[in-house]
Structures are given as structure tokens and as C-alpha cells.
Design a protein around this motif. Sequence first.
Motif, mmCIF file in Angstrom:
data_model
loop_
_atom_site.group_PDB
_atom_site.id
_atom_site.type_symbol
_atom_site.label_atom_id
_atom_site.label_comp_id
_atom_site.label_asym_id
_atom_site.label_seq_id
_atom_site.Cartn_x
_atom_site.Cartn_y
_atom_site.Cartn_z
ATOM 1 N N TRP A 53 0.856 -1.192 0.000
ATOM 2 C CA TRP A 53 0.000 0.000 0.000
ATOM 3 C C TRP A 53 0.891 1.240 0.000
ATOM 4 O O TRP A 53 1.826 1.339 0.801
ATOM 5 C CB TRP A 53 -0.925 0.013 1.203
ATOM 6 N N PRO A 54 0.637 2.196 -0.882
ATOM 7 C CA PRO A 54 1.493 3.388 -0.933
ATOM 8 C C PRO A 54 1.504 4.174 0.375
ATOM 9 O O PRO A 54 0.513 4.224 1.109
ATOM 10 C CB PRO A 54 0.868 4.202 -2.074
ATOM 11 N N VAL A 55 2.633 4.801 0.626
ATOM 12 C CA VAL A 55 2.838 5.721 1.765
ATOM 13 C C VAL A 55 2.615 5.003 3.096
ATOM 14 O O VAL A 55 1.926 5.509 3.987
ATOM 15 C CB VAL A 55 1.943 6.977 1.652
ATOM 16 N N THR A 56 3.212 3.813 3.246
ATOM 17 C CA THR A 56 3.080 3.079 4.506
ATOM 18 C C THR A 56 4.419 2.703 5.132
ATOM 19 O O THR A 56 4.438 1.969 6.125
ATOM 20 C CB THR A 56 2.253 1.792 4.303
ATOM 21 N N VAL A 57 5.532 3.176 4.595
ATOM 22 C CA VAL A 57 6.817 2.872 5.233
ATOM 23 C C VAL A 57 6.845 3.528 6.614
ATOM 24 O O VAL A 57 6.614 4.725 6.758
ATOM 25 C CB VAL A 57 7.996 3.370 4.382
ATOM 26 N N TYR B 101 1.241 -5.868 10.522
ATOM 27 C CA TYR B 101 1.875 -6.750 9.532
ATOM 28 C C TYR B 101 2.016 -5.946 8.247
ATOM 29 O O TYR B 101 1.067 -5.824 7.479
ATOM 30 C CB TYR B 101 1.025 -8.015 9.320
ATOM 31 N N ASN B 102 3.199 -5.410 8.030
ATOM 32 C CA ASN B 102 3.374 -4.409 6.980
ATOM 33 C C ASN B 102 4.492 -4.800 6.020
ATOM 34 O O ASN B 102 5.629 -5.042 6.436
ATOM 35 C CB ASN B 102 3.691 -3.048 7.616
ATOM 36 N N ILE B 103 4.147 -4.880 4.736
ATOM 37 C CA ILE B 103 5.139 -5.027 3.669
ATOM 38 C C ILE B 103 4.921 -3.844 2.738
ATOM 39 O O ILE B 103 4.096 -3.898 1.829
ATOM 40 C CB ILE B 103 4.977 -6.372 2.920
ATOM 41 N N PRO B 104 5.610 -2.726 2.964
ATOM 42 C CA PRO B 104 5.298 -1.480 2.263
ATOM 43 C C PRO B 104 5.843 -1.457 0.841
ATOM 44 O O PRO B 104 6.626 -2.321 0.430
ATOM 45 C CB PRO B 104 5.983 -0.420 3.120
ATOM 46 N N GLU B 105 5.421 -0.457 0.106
ATOM 47 C CA GLU B 105 5.957 -0.217 -1.234
ATOM 48 C C GLU B 105 7.069 0.820 -1.130
ATOM 49 O O GLU B 105 6.854 1.938 -0.680
ATOM 50 C CB GLU B 105 4.856 0.277 -2.173
ATOM 51 N N ILE B 106 8.268 0.426 -1.578
ATOM 52 C CA ILE B 106 9.417 1.330 -1.573
ATOM 53 C C ILE B 106 10.496 0.700 -2.448
ATOM 54 O O ILE B 106 10.516 -0.518 -2.643
ATOM 55 C CB ILE B 106 9.965 1.555 -0.134
ATOM 56 N N THR B 107 11.350 1.524 -2.982
ATOM 57 C CA THR B 107 12.515 1.025 -3.709
ATOM 58 C C THR B 107 13.674 1.990 -3.531
ATOM 59 O O THR B 107 13.462 3.194 -3.343
ATOM 60 C CB THR B 107 12.194 0.845 -5.208
ATOM 61 N N ASP B 108 14.876 1.470 -3.546
ATOM 62 C CA ASP B 108 16.059 2.321 -3.492
ATOM 63 C C ASP B 108 16.282 2.970 -4.858
ATOM 64 O O ASP B 108 15.887 2.410 -5.891
ATOM 65 C CB ASP B 108 17.281 1.495 -3.099
ATOM 66 N N ALA C 242 14.896 -2.801 -0.377
ATOM 67 C CA ALA C 242 14.291 -1.758 0.454
ATOM 68 C C ALA C 242 13.019 -2.267 1.127
ATOM 69 O O ALA C 242 12.754 -1.949 2.296
ATOM 70 C CB ALA C 242 13.990 -0.520 -0.390
ATOM 71 N N VAL C 243 12.217 -3.033 0.405
ATOM 72 C CA VAL C 243 10.998 -3.610 0.989
ATOM 73 C C VAL C 243 11.363 -4.537 2.145
ATOM 74 O O VAL C 243 10.768 -4.471 3.229
ATOM 75 C CB VAL C 243 10.185 -4.360 -0.084
ATOM 76 N N ARG C 244 12.342 -5.407 1.923
ATOM 77 C CA ARG C 244 12.765 -6.322 2.995
ATOM 78 C C ARG C 244 13.257 -5.549 4.221
ATOM 79 O O ARG C 244 13.023 -5.958 5.369
ATOM 80 C CB ARG C 244 13.859 -7.256 2.488
ATOM 81 N N ARG C 245 13.930 -4.454 3.973
ATOM 82 C CA ARG C 245 14.487 -3.649 5.073
ATOM 83 C C ARG C 245 13.385 -2.982 5.893
ATOM 84 O O ARG C 245 13.496 -2.847 7.124
ATOM 85 C CB ARG C 245 15.424 -2.599 4.487
ATOM 86 N N GLU C 246 12.308 -2.535 5.235
ATOM 87 C CA GLU C 246 11.285 -1.740 5.901
ATOM 88 C C GLU C 246 10.070 -2.548 6.348
ATOM 89 O O GLU C 246 9.211 -2.020 7.050
ATOM 90 C CB GLU C 246 10.817 -0.609 4.977
#
Length: 522
Positions: A195-199, A205-212, A223-227
Motif C-alpha cells: 500500500w502506498p505511503v506506509t513505510v 503486519y506491513n510489507i510497504p511499497e518502496i525502492t532504493d 528496500a521492501v525487505r528492510r522496511e
Amino acid sequence: MRRYIRLIAQCSPVRLIGITGAHPYSRGGEDRHFLLNRRHLRWRFGSVVLLILFFLAGQFLPPVGVASATIPPQQPAGAARERFVVMISVDGLVPDYYLNPDRYGLKVPTLRRLRESGAYADGVIGVYPSVTYPSHTAMVTGARPRDHGIYSNRIFEDPTEPPTGRWYWWANAIQTDTLWKAARRAGLKTAAISWPVTVGAEIDYNIPEITDPGTDFHALNPAVRREATPGLIDEILRTLPQPLSSYSQDDLRIEAATFILTRYKPNLMLLHLVELDGVHHRFGPHSKEAYEEAEKQDGRIKRILDAVNRAGIEDRTTIVLVSDHGFMPIEREFHPGVLMVRGGLVTLNAEGRVTAWKAAVWSHGGSAAILLRDNRDEATVQALRKIFAEYVGQPSSPLKQIVERAELEALGADPRAIFFLEPADYWYIGGEYRGEVIRPARNRGAHGQLPSRPVVRASLILAGAGIRRGARVPVVNMTDIAPTVAAVLGIKLAVPPYSQPLTALLESSSSSTGRSASRSHR
């Protein structure tokens, strides 16, 4: 009450001394006569104490049949009314695909089932610009971009600085209440997948959308694994029946969602599926490729419904199927930044890098914001109007209109923009500063246009617990989705005055909880 106290005083051990001539617990006074009187007085003393206890209980305990009798003693409080919501966002899903599947030969049995067993809208009027991150934030806050603070997908950067490619990844950029915060305040469990803007959000239980920078949007990139919630991804990967490389991006998201649903049963799950959006961009809406991908998404949605059933919560679950925008077919591109360079408002070096600027273009694809380096620079505003005047309003013009600041305020759009450029049908607005002003389109579909344009209307289907079966409404506002979810869950979400639950789509028992959406006056 005073009468009961006098009776106790009469039956007290001190009083008994006068009857027997000795203290009742002394050895010398324990004759048969005393023992008989002591048994009688003990019975009388105990009876009086019981009468007083019953009197006090009647004063301080609730009467039978009030709150204490509404829940059976063996059942935990709240268990009987526990609700679950699974919100599935199919990015770029156009309403036509569930409104008229036969017209296009679409095999979407799950969409049909949800539509026929639940309630739906013919379209959803979104926010401006009609792009993914502002729209998804609107759906969980009930607010427009000006209020919730997510103005676009990407964060605007000074064009003279090296670009970082930063998006609005972080939840702390949201300036309003969210569904996950409201759920947590109510003691409910939450989950989110891409889900956007959830980092960094307060989600269980959160697997956010993000990328380096420089990497792709892989569902499980570093980045997803990290956050993500610590340990959650590893736990999911151990359950995969096939090698990781055999899954598409959205199939991985489905695996994660079904695992969390069946194992942890969150009261609120937010799931974002993205592959239909990518196909629409590359091939255009209503293309053969788009129909094929829509059918795949239908199958993925069925897997979520099956997981809800396996979790044993089907009769208490509400499915909220949404999209963030529709799509415009694209034929040509217009690059206003090239005109701004020619007009002396942007300076480039020999390599084509911006070295100075008075105004900048911030492209959203289906629209573009024009920002000033100095908002008091009225001369630059007038120069911009003169530059764009010949590109607006004619049958072959790339621009449909210039959206002025007053209208932007009414739309709740980016407050930094001096105005927006709104494209004509089949036009895309790019953000480049060199090259040709008008070019052939590189992609076949785009969004970002004014949300009032029918072609970019989003989707909404609700089904399951608390939903009025067979209800249909023509067009609703995207900002009404969050208070509707809050009403179904019975949680208190602070929303702006322009947001309200969609009571026409809810059963009366659910719509009555719409009062839980409190008003914010930002």
C-alpha cells in the motif's frame, strides 16, 4: 440502613457479655444455656449481615437486563461483533470492466460475483492529480491532497540538483488521520501489502511499497525487505510452494496477503495490486493485453476470497474493491518545459542539465503542475500565460485548459502550484526540458487528469458483512471511501467536513455507525 446497623450492634460479641456473665470466648462461661443463646445469636447476626450485603448490592450493581446482561458471561466482550475489512486496490481498474464485461468478452467471474452479491458505484471521482499515491492516501484518510499532504507520486526536487527519484514512501508525510491509526486506537489488528505511503506506519503486519534509487519496484526488493515488519517476509517465503522466481509481482503480493489473512486474521487489510496499471500504460486501456491482465486480477481476487473463507471469518468480512484512477488512451506527448527554456524561464548547460530556473514543470502524465522558484514573481506568471496561450483551446491543441489556483484550491490539489496544465483528449504532458515540444507517444495509456473527466473515474465494489445487497449508485467521491470503511469497522476516524460514509451502500446496522467518523476542521 440505620435499622440494619442497630441490629448488628445488638448482636455484637460485646452485647453477649451481659447475657452470660462472661465473655463468650472465655472457658468459664460456656454452660448449656449460653451455648444455645450463642447459636441463636450467631444465626441472627449472620442473617443481618447478608441482608446488608444484598442492600449494598442493590445500590451499586446494574439491574438485571442492562449492559451486564447483553453479552453471555462465557463469551469475551466484543467477540460477537468483531468485523473484518479487506480493501483490495487493483491499480488502474476502469469501471467498464465490471459494469460491462460481456461487451468486451471479459471472463471476470469474481468481479461479477462481488457486484451481484454486494453494492457498487458506476464510477468514483478521485483527487487531483489522479495518480496513485495521492489517490491511495485519500482512500485511507478521507482527505484531499492539500489536506493529507501527498501531492503526487514523486517528491518535487529542485531541477538544478541531481535527482534522487524519491517518492512519498514514508507514512509520516501524511498530515491527517488514517484508517490504520484509527483501527489501532480501537485495539484492532492491521495489515498492508504494497500500500502506498506506509513505510514506517503503525501497522502490525506491513510489507510497504518502496525502492532504493536506481532499482525497480519488485515486490520484495532490498528496500521492501528492510522496511517490512521484522521476520514477516521470511515467514511468508518459507510457505511458498514454488521457487520465488516463478511468481509474478502481484502473485507474490497475493501469497503474502493470503498467508497473513489465514494466520493472523487482521481486522483491516490493505492490498495493492499493480500489474494491470503497467499493462494499461504500455498497451492502453481496452487493449487485448489489458483484458488478459484484468482476467488474471480476477483470479487473484478470488484467491483472497478463498483465504477469507479458510480463515473462518467470511460471515464477518467486508470486501472493499477499489481502484485509484481510470485511464486515458494516449497518442501524443506535449513537453511544456521545452517552451519554458525557449522563453528564458529555464536555463540549461551544454549537457542539457538545468542550471537556473524561474519556473519548473512537474509532470503527472495526465497533467502537470507549474511551480515558481519565487511565488511573488508575477512577471514570470505572465510570461508563462503568454507562452501557453497558443496551445490551449483549439481543436488540435495539446491543452484542454489551464487550471487556475482558485480551482486548485477547490479541488484540494497541490498548494505550491501556480497553476496546472490539463491535457486535451489523447495527450500526455511530459516533464523534459530539451527535445521537441510535441512528440509521438511512448506509452499508450496515462492518468493524472482532472478527476471529473469520466475516462479517469475509479472503481468501487463492496460486498459481504454490512453491505446492502443490490445497491447501486451512479458516482461517488473517493474521499468517502475511508469513512465508509470506518463505519463498517465501527472505529472513529477523523475526516474533513467534505467526507462522509456512503450510507446508501450500507445496511442500516452499519450505516448507523457512520457517526464514528468524526469531523476534522483542518
